[in-house]
Design an enzyme around this catalytic site. Structure first.
Site, mmCIF file in Angstrom:
data_model
loop_
_atom_site.group_PDB
_atom_site.id
_atom_site.type_symbol
_atom_site.label_atom_id
_atom_site.label_comp_id
_atom_site.label_asym_id
_atom_site.label_seq_id
_atom_site.Cartn_x
_atom_site.Cartn_y
_atom_site.Cartn_z
ATOM 1 N N TYR A 69 0.863 -1.182 0.000
ATOM 2 C CA TYR A 69 0.000 0.000 0.000
ATOM 3 C C TYR A 69 0.903 1.237 0.000
ATOM 4 C CZ TYR A 69 -4.132 -2.777 1.414
ATOM 5 O OH TYR A 69 -5.170 -3.675 1.494
ATOM 6 N N GLY A 221 -18.002 -1.831 -3.282
ATOM 7 C CA GLY A 221 -18.674 -2.773 -4.162
ATOM 8 C C GLY A 221 -17.906 -2.975 -5.452
#
Length: 300
Positions: A69, A221
């Site tokens: 990350y 999502g």
């Protein structure tokens, strides 16, 4: 749903092995920028540090991160170290190994089992720790997990890792790993409209075995790393309006209602969004609302 003074304790708690965490945590990916995987424009360093410190003030004691990350100027692990060290005794930092990127951001080939030690040591160095609380083996390649998970189990036995978990896996992967060493969490993509084949069964199996199930992209999502970009479902909007809440809060509340072993790790680099996400732990959806959200979308 106004954030007010709601803290992460409102969501309840669960144990990762012998480590107790509040079920509403924080994902660190977005601290490095809105598109950390693509080396997007980094968010302000000071604001990212503020988010991390504010998270602890709001009772968050579970932070999910990874050495991969990072953006062109920011590393999630470095930000966590800078903001929070010396770490509180109750803070649990969960990281993951398997995927890795070079300094330019390019993804590297899937590592051999013996290369995982270097990834574990990279996380230790960046976080300033002498051991890692939980390490998830993130599967980005098909095939068995035994050799790689076994390598992590050896590092656990050596004292570099306290507990082991899995990410992006199947029920078969879980069974294979559990034959080697205890698994305290499974981190898979899961959400109100982001379920994969077999995901519900794996979620239930984790609960039966006392294993935490930790969805990622529960808010985003299908938007995945880009965030929640699609128009919001009318059912989610209706439930949100009924509670004076945001659609994101409804999605988090729905996620937490999937079982007492289900944790949430929404990521954000925005202090206001952080407070709203934490407040979602106090949102109680009715049985009728859960049925509405779980029903198939109407056609037409």
């Amino acid at each position: 749903m106004p954030a007010g003074t709601i803290t992460a304790e409102a969501a309840g708690s669960w144990k990762l092995g012998d480590l107790t965490v509040n079920r509403l945590g924080l994902g660190a990916m977005r601290l490095t920028g809105s598109a950390a995987f693509d080396l997007g424009t980094p968010s302000g360093r000071d604001r990212s540090l503020t988010v991390l410190r504010r998270a602890l003030e709001l009772g968050v004691n579970h932070i999910d991160t990874a050495a991969f990350y990072f953006s062109s100027l920011r590393s999630a692990n470095e930000l966590i170290n800078r903001a929070l060290a010396p770490y509180p005794d109750d803070l649990v930092i969960v990281t993951k190994v398997g995927p890795s990127r070079d300094a330019s951001g390019q993804w590297l080939p899937w590592p051999a089992p013996e290369q995982l030690r270097g990834q574990v040591e990279e996380n230790l160095r960046q976080l300033g720790r002498d051991h890692l609380d939980v390490v998830n083996l993130r599967m980005n390649a098909p095939g068995p997990v035994a050799e790689h998970f076994g390598a992590l189990a050896d590092l656990r036995d050596a004292g570099l890792i306290r507990h082991l978990g899995l990410s992006n896996v199947t029920a078969e992967h879980l069974a294979e790993a559990r034959a080697i060493a205890p698994v305290v969490c499974v981190q898979n993509r899961y959400g109100l409209d982001a379920r994969r084949e077999g995901s519900d069964a794996l979620l239930r199996a984790c609960g039966e075995q006392g294993i935490a199930f930790v969805p990622f992209f529960a808010i985003a999502g299908e938007g995945r790393e880009s965030g929640a970009t699609a128009p919001e479902d009318a059912r989610v909007r209706a439930v949100a309006d009924a509670h004076d809440a945001s659609p994101a809060q409804v999605r988090l509340a729905w996620t937490l209602r999937q079982g007492p072993h289900v944790l949430a790790i929404p990521g954000t680099g925005n202090p206001d969004h952080l407070a709203a996400n934490v407040a979602a732990g106090a949102l109680r959806l009715t049985a009728e609302e859960l049925a509405l959200l779980g029903a198939p979308a109407a056609e037409g």
